[in-house]
Design an enzyme around this catalytic site. Structure first.
Site, PDB file in Angstrom:
ATOM      1  N   ASP A  69       1.240  -1.473  -0.099  1.00  0.00           N
ATOM      2  CA  ASP A  69       0.050  -0.140  -0.067  1.00  0.00           C
ATOM      3  C   ASP A  69       1.202   1.239   0.162  1.00  0.00           C
ATOM      4  O   ASP A  69       0.393   2.441   0.314  1.00  0.00           O
ATOM      5  CB  ASP A  69      -0.537   0.259   1.597  1.00  0.00           C
ATOM      6  CG  ASP A  69      -0.076  -0.223   2.511  1.00  0.00           C
ATOM      7  OD1 ASP A  69       1.428   0.223   2.485  1.00  0.00           O
ATOM      8  OD2 ASP A  69      -0.696  -0.583   3.825  1.00  0.00           O
TER       9      ASP A  69
ATOM     10  N   HIS B 152      14.165   3.758  12.108  1.00  0.00           N
ATOM     11  CA  HIS B 152      13.321   4.484  10.842  1.00  0.00           C
ATOM     12  C   HIS B 152      14.041   5.830  10.414  1.00  0.00           C
ATOM     13  O   HIS B 152      14.472   6.154  11.035  1.00  0.00           O
ATOM     14  CB  HIS B 152      11.841   4.644  11.094  1.00  0.00           C
ATOM     15  CG  HIS B 152      11.443   4.964   8.998  1.00  0.00           C
ATOM     16  ND1 HIS B 152      12.007   5.995   8.299  1.00  0.00           N
ATOM     17  CD2 HIS B 152      10.339   4.139   8.836  1.00  0.00           C
ATOM     18  CE1 HIS B 152      11.439   5.353   7.113  1.00  0.00           C
ATOM     19  NE2 HIS B 152      10.400   4.109   7.127  1.00  0.00           N
TER      20      HIS B 152
END
Ligand code: UD1
Ligand code: UDP
Length: 401
Positions: free
Chosen positions: A100, A245
């Site tokens: 997605d 991240h």
């Protein structure tokens, strides 16, 4: 000899690469019938390359689209522009995307513009909330409508697709290849940095934390980190391992709240093998990640999901995952409950595999071949018909190897 079908796999971020790795391998293994080509958009650079190395994937094309501070317009535009000449030259029989992300949506759109059929891995996940997760919910809805073959990981995902009018014959319940990858990786020896190893040897209980969702950037991330700061203060046997991240907007919040605190082990994004072994050794998992939400239940780890809604309700239904949102007090209370009550912990620590049995990639490739009349349709993945056990994790590679 029948003509080979040419399949172009397109992916660009860390989770897409992990989930496409076994699909690409299966496509390559069936080279008598399939010509497999790989395009990476490199929407992620370092985090993608980590995965390509682990699974020894050598892309045929690398669009190199990542730039610092990229926004959705930058990535969408660069992927479309980058794919145009490649699709024009290669003219594959099918383009396969996963998940997605912006790469997924723009990849499917580029194929549509050339009237190339699209296969969608991990189809049918829905929250039915336009902006949660953002932009993923709409990316997958749009990808569904661009796709011709839909690989639903679960029967619930298939139902969602059918409700939207997708033809039943074009939907295959395959399981999610995230479990195929996990299965492979657990059987491989891994190396953990000594600093990280200390998190486990010097502390009794380790929480694995990952955060990156766009809708959590800013104050929701601060709330989560503040909850952990309090928990660390209240539980001296507790440590937090947090592979941060690469997104600078995540790093900024981490620096403000967690940097420098005792028993907080901040690392760069970990290579996949040490990461899943940290996950396997952690006491519990706190995450807003999609993939981690799928892996932790397979490893029997309670997972508290730092979001208000999830498109992965299966593990919540099995009791291994719980949605806790991002409110500081909510997060703190839910973690404290699992730390204080053995009963609460044991009730969540069930090894369940609603997301796959390690055979998703062969099913996906068989479904692709059935679309081209090369094979019968695959048998569907049914979690209830098979209690699937994850393999025991391999020992670490000794330091001096
Ligand atoms: C993207 C996906 C998200 C997916 C996530 C997995 C979109 C819109 N978002 O979010 O669905 O869950 O990946 O991690 O497709 N960066 C680096 N090095 C890297 C990776 C990223 O520096 O290896 C930086 C980028 O330059 C950018 C920022 O991180 O500034 C965010 O990257 P981006 O791909 O735009 O969004 P993610 O939040 O990673
Ligand atoms: N992962 C990893 N190293 C890390 C953190 C995560 O290899 O330091 C893996 C993890 O095992 C999972 C995937 O990355 O398979 C999840 O990616 P991410 O959370 O970035 O994206 P999402 O799944 O939310 O789209």
């Amino acid at each position: 000899m029948e003509k080979k079908i040419k399949i172009l796999s397109v992916f660009g971020t860390r989770p897409e690469a992990i989930k496409m790795a076994t699909v690409v391998r299966e496509l390559q293994d069936q080279s008598d019938a399939i010509e497999s080509k790989v395009v990476v958009t490199a929407q992620h650079r370092e985090m993608l390359d980590q995965v390509l190395r682990v699974f020894a994937i050598k892309p045929d094309y690398d669009l190199g689209v990542m730039k610092p501070g990229q926004d959705l317009f930058d990535v969408t535009g660069a992927v479309l522009a980058g794919l145009k000449p490649i699709l024009d030259r290669e003219r594959p029989d099918m383009l396969v995307v996963q998940g997605d992300t912006t790469t997924t949506f723009a990849g499917a759109l580029a194929a549509f513009y050339f009237q190339i059929p699209v296969g969608h891995v991990e189809a049918g996940l829905r929250t039915y909330e336009k902006y949660a997760p953002f932009p993923e919910e709409i990316n997958r809805v749009m990808t569904t409508h661009l796709a011709d073959l839909h690989f639903a990981p679960t029967s619930q995902a298939r139902e969602a697709l059918l409700k939207e009018g997708v033809t039943a014959e074009r939907v295959f319940v395959t399981g999610n290849p995230v479990i195929d990858a996990l299965h492979l990786a657990l059987q491989r020896p891994y190396h953990m940095e000594p600093e990280l190893e200390r998190a486990f040897t010097e502390n009794k209980r380790v929480i694995l934390l990952t955060t990156h969702r766009r809708e959590n950037l800013g104050s929701p991330l601060q709330e989560i980190y503040l909850a952990l700061r309090n928990l660390l203060y209240n539980y001296p046997d507790l440590a937090v391992v947090f592979p941060v991240h690469k997104n600078p907007k995540v790093r900024q919040e981490v620096a403000q709240v967690l940097q420098g605190l005792p028993r907080v082990y901040l690392t760069e994004p970990l290579d996949y093998l040490p990461f899943i072994n940290v996950e396997n050794r952690a006491y519990l998992v706190l995450t807003d990640s999609g993939g981690v939400q799928e892996e932790a239940p397979a490893l029997g780890k309670p997972v508290l999901v730092l979001r208000d809604v999830t498109e992965r309700p299966e593990a919540v239904a099995f009791g291994t995952a719980k949605l806790v949102g991002t409110n500081r007090h909510q997060v703190e209370e839910n973690v404290a409950r699992l730390l204080d009550s053995r009963e609460a912990y044991d009730a969540m620590a069930n090894a369940v595999n609603p997301y796959g049995d390690g055979q998703a990639a062969p099913r996906i490739v068989q479904a692709i071949r059935s679309y081209f009349n090369q094979a019968p349709p695959p048998e569907e993945f049914r979690p209830e018909s098979k209690r699937y056990q994850m393999p025991e994790a391999r020992a670490q590679i000794p330091e001096n190897d």
